[in-house]
Design a protein around this motif. Sequence first.
Motif, PDB file in Angstrom:
ATOM      1  N   ARG A   1      40.660 -40.409  34.569  1.00 60.99           N
ATOM      2  CA  ARG A   1      39.409 -40.580  35.315  1.00 60.99           C
ATOM      3  C   ARG A   1      39.678 -41.503  36.498  1.00 60.99           C
ATOM      4  O   ARG A   1      40.182 -42.614  36.324  1.00 60.99           O
ATOM      5  N   ILE A   2      39.369 -41.057  37.683  1.00 62.39           N
ATOM      6  CA  ILE A   2      39.539 -41.848  38.894  1.00 62.39           C
ATOM      7  C   ILE A   2      38.254 -42.627  39.142  1.00 62.39           C
ATOM      8  O   ILE A   2      37.171 -42.048  39.253  1.00 62.39           O
ATOM      9  N   VAL A   3      38.367 -43.947  39.206  1.00 67.41           N
ATOM     10  CA  VAL A   3      37.186 -44.777  39.384  1.00 67.41           C
ATOM     11  C   VAL A   3      37.017 -45.253  40.828  1.00 67.41           C
ATOM     12  O   VAL A   3      35.938 -45.723  41.205  1.00 67.41           O
ATOM     13  N   SER A   4      38.081 -45.171  41.627  1.00 67.64           N
ATOM     14  CA  SER A   4      37.995 -45.542  43.033  1.00 67.64           C
ATOM     15  C   SER A   4      39.116 -44.834  43.772  1.00 67.64           C
ATOM     16  O   SER A   4      40.217 -44.690  43.246  1.00 67.64           O
ATOM     17  N   ARG A   5      38.834 -44.362  44.973  1.00 66.48           N
ATOM     18  CA  ARG A   5      39.863 -43.674  45.774  1.00 66.48           C
ATOM     19  C   ARG A   5      39.514 -43.795  47.240  1.00 66.48           C
ATOM     20  O   ARG A   5      38.388 -44.136  47.617  1.00 66.48           O
ATOM     21  N   GLY A   6      40.494 -43.522  48.065  1.00 68.68           N
ATOM     22  CA  GLY A   6      40.275 -43.557  49.499  1.00 68.68           C
ATOM     23  C   GLY A   6      41.526 -43.131  50.234  1.00 68.68           C
ATOM     24  O   GLY A   6      42.536 -42.751  49.623  1.00 68.68           O
ATOM     25  N   SER A   7      41.473 -43.189  51.553  1.00 65.54           N
ATOM     26  CA  SER A   7      42.634 -42.844  52.372  1.00 65.54           C
ATOM     27  C   SER A   7      42.658 -43.750  53.589  1.00 65.54           C
ATOM     28  O   SER A   7      41.626 -44.301  54.004  1.00 65.54           O
ATOM     29  N   THR A   8      43.840 -43.923  54.142  1.00 64.41           N
ATOM     30  CA  THR A   8      44.007 -44.777  55.306  1.00 64.41           C
ATOM     31  C   THR A   8      45.188 -44.286  56.122  1.00 64.41           C
ATOM     32  O   THR A   8      46.098 -43.629  55.593  1.00 64.41           O
ATOM     33  N   ALA A   9      45.163 -44.586  57.392  1.00 66.83           N
ATOM     34  CA  ALA A   9      46.265 -44.213  58.275  1.00 66.83           C
ATOM     35  C   ALA A   9      47.224 -45.384  58.437  1.00 66.83           C
ATOM     36  O   ALA A   9      46.820 -46.554  58.413  1.00 66.83           O
ATOM     37  N   THR A  10      48.489 -45.050  58.571  1.00 69.60           N
ATOM     38  CA  THR A  10      49.483 -46.071  58.886  1.00 69.60           C
ATOM     39  C   THR A  10      50.501 -45.479  59.840  1.00 69.60           C
ATOM     40  O   THR A  10      50.571 -44.260  60.031  1.00 69.60           O
ATOM     41  N   GLY A  11      51.301 -46.352  60.432  1.00 78.53           N
ATOM     42  CA  GLY A  11      52.287 -45.894  61.398  1.00 78.53           C
ATOM     43  C   GLY A  11      53.158 -47.036  61.865  1.00 78.53           C
ATOM     44  O   GLY A  11      53.143 -48.130  61.289  1.00 78.53           O
ATOM     45  N   PRO A  12      53.922 -46.823  62.919  1.00 81.20           N
ATOM     46  CA  PRO A  12      54.881 -47.851  63.354  1.00 81.20           C
ATOM     47  C   PRO A  12      54.216 -49.138  63.825  1.00 81.20           C
ATOM     48  O   PRO A  12      54.868 -50.187  63.827  1.00 81.20           O
ATOM     49  N   TRP A  13      52.935 -49.074  64.230  1.00 80.34           N
ATOM     50  CA  TRP A  13      52.265 -50.295  64.695  1.00 80.34           C
ATOM     51  C   TRP A  13      52.116 -51.337  63.578  1.00 80.34           C
ATOM     52  O   TRP A  13      51.959 -52.524  63.858  1.00 80.34           O
TER      53      TRP A  13
ATOM     54  N   ASP B   1      54.408 -51.104  60.837  1.00 82.11           N
ATOM     55  CA  ASP B   1      55.663 -50.888  60.121  1.00 82.11           C
ATOM     56  C   ASP B   1      55.480 -49.969  58.919  1.00 82.11           C
ATOM     57  O   ASP B   1      56.176 -50.094  57.916  1.00 82.11           O
ATOM     58  N   HIS B   2      54.527 -49.046  59.020  1.00 81.24           N
ATOM     59  CA  HIS B   2      54.248 -48.045  57.977  1.00 81.24           C
ATOM     60  C   HIS B   2      53.867 -48.686  56.632  1.00 81.24           C
ATOM     61  O   HIS B   2      54.059 -48.081  55.584  1.00 81.24           O
ATOM     62  N   THR B   3      53.349 -49.912  56.670  1.00 77.11           N
ATOM     63  CA  THR B   3      52.815 -50.507  55.452  1.00 77.11           C
ATOM     64  C   THR B   3      51.367 -50.065  55.257  1.00 77.11           C
ATOM     65  O   THR B   3      50.684 -49.667  56.203  1.00 77.11           O
ATOM     66  N   VAL B   4      50.922 -50.159  54.005  1.00 75.46           N
ATOM     67  CA  VAL B   4      49.565 -49.770  53.638  1.00 75.46           C
ATOM     68  C   VAL B   4      48.953 -50.904  52.828  1.00 75.46           C
ATOM     69  O   VAL B   4      49.553 -51.360  51.848  1.00 75.46           O
ATOM     70  N   LYS B   5      47.783 -51.359  53.230  1.00 74.09           N
ATOM     71  CA  LYS B   5      47.099 -52.429  52.504  1.00 74.09           C
ATOM     72  C   LYS B   5      45.612 -52.102  52.489  1.00 74.09           C
ATOM     73  O   LYS B   5      44.971 -52.037  53.544  1.00 74.09           O
TER      74      LYS B   5
END
Length: 548
Positions: free
Chosen positions: A91-103, A105-109
């Motif tokens: 069961r997924i209780v929270s989800r989302g999406s976000t963009a990342t890129g070289p600006w 350093d391709h990290t996601v937070k």
Amino acid sequence: MSPFTRRDVLRAAGTVAVVGAATASVGAPSALSAPVTAGPFRHGVASGDPLPGGVLLWTRVTPSNESLPGSGAGPEVTVTWEVSNSPEFRRIVSRGSTATGPWRDHTVKVDATGLEPATTYWYRFRMGKVVSPVGRTRTAPASGAPVDGLRIGVVSCANLQAGWFSSYRHLAAHPDLDLVLHLGDYLYEYAPGEYQARDVVVRPHDPAIEMTVLEHYRRRHAQYKQDADLQALHAVAPFVVTWDDHESANDAWSGGAENHTEGTEGAWQARRAAAQQAYAEWMPVRYDAGGQLYRRLTFGSLASLSMLDLRTYRDEQASGPTDPAVDDPARSITGEAQMDWLLNGLSSQDAQWKLVGNPVMITPIRFPSTLSTAELGAMQQLLGTTTIDGVPYNVDQWDGYAADQSRVLRHLRDRAISDTVFLTGDIHSGWACDLPADPATYPVNGNSVGVELVCTSVTSDNLDDILRVPPRTASLSVESAFKANNPQVKYLDFDSHGYSVLNVTPAGLRMDWYVLTERTDPRSTVARSQSWQVAAGTQKVTPAGGQA
């Protein structure tokens, strides 16, 4: 400061053998599974700064061959994330999406919100059809809620060149960690061979130069995040972190650092901005580059945790322990705004235990006069300062900012604040100390106003490394001399590498120190060394027996 700097000492010690690629590629066993070394999610997953209704989630993606850390290259991509109340993600209780890129350093937070307090969750990321490793995290209890206990892993000072991160692997195997507290020196700025007391660089730093610009800091963070044991620890519990100095440069202050030369390494403000940007990108922390790192988390009615930043706002270190600047009330280690914030938090009645994540020691310490020349030299190299009997021994710590130190300790005394515990790193050794508001009259006429518990280093050099002797040999006399000269110091270990586990309950607080058999062995075993406790309402540390 010392008549010669720590950088001078280490560089003058001679060249240090760098183990070749064959040794550097030896895999350390992991508490979970081997790290992902290829594909988009090769830097693992992490979580941090848990709140009652949410937690910060982190990863880094490598979407193409050119998207290497620090490269500034590669495409913009979309990464999705999911949080579940089961490891199978039924069961997924929270989800989302976000963009990342070289600006970035391709990290996601991302901040996963809408979660239940005091609850264990599992999380993962997706890029296209590729799924990341699964991480486990836990939210904080609701504000004011009763809490039976809190278990915290405590670590600091992890030099990848000096040894394997076996401490992280063993800590990850501890059951029911609510969080991991990292008190600074998560990584080191030096080039290969520049910060080693013994003869072998176990794993040479990348890039193979001292990090001074954004590309360097990003690549160094990436190298550390590819360690199997660090990935394992990040994957089992949320981290709460602060920086000390080596995340930027040794003995950093607001306007410079001991390990920074303006003429050859550029402007300090540019270097610090690069270090802070990489930290914001690569660490699971509620911090944006150039913003405010100090912050406070609460865990129901049981505990608050105030995380200090003792590098960004501090005045320059005094030139030595006899420098009148040590006692100058105009000088600060915290800055005025952070000091007010700290004192207000200590006065708060919102939580019983006032825990302080403290990068450098606050306990007033006086240096003994009975040490040999070799011992004095080793202590000078370990502490990076001059050593004169009867005066503060380390001007980079709170002892070098006596007005701020006294302000905090007297605030605790004058307001009869109970159950304050400073949790400290930096000094590559284990300590358990009472905190006297007036060291000159303690313990005859002065009471302890709190406690300080210091974890040892994960790998960074201890006194035995500097003296090049077996652990628990030459340092024993040094420890005895320090304790004899400082009755507030109840436990001291200048040798061991490892980690600590802190258990907090309404009745008391207990710290267990665990030490490695050998930091340069990727399969090092670990054993509990010491246990000390603080009974609620006592403001004193005493030995703890029984099971950890």
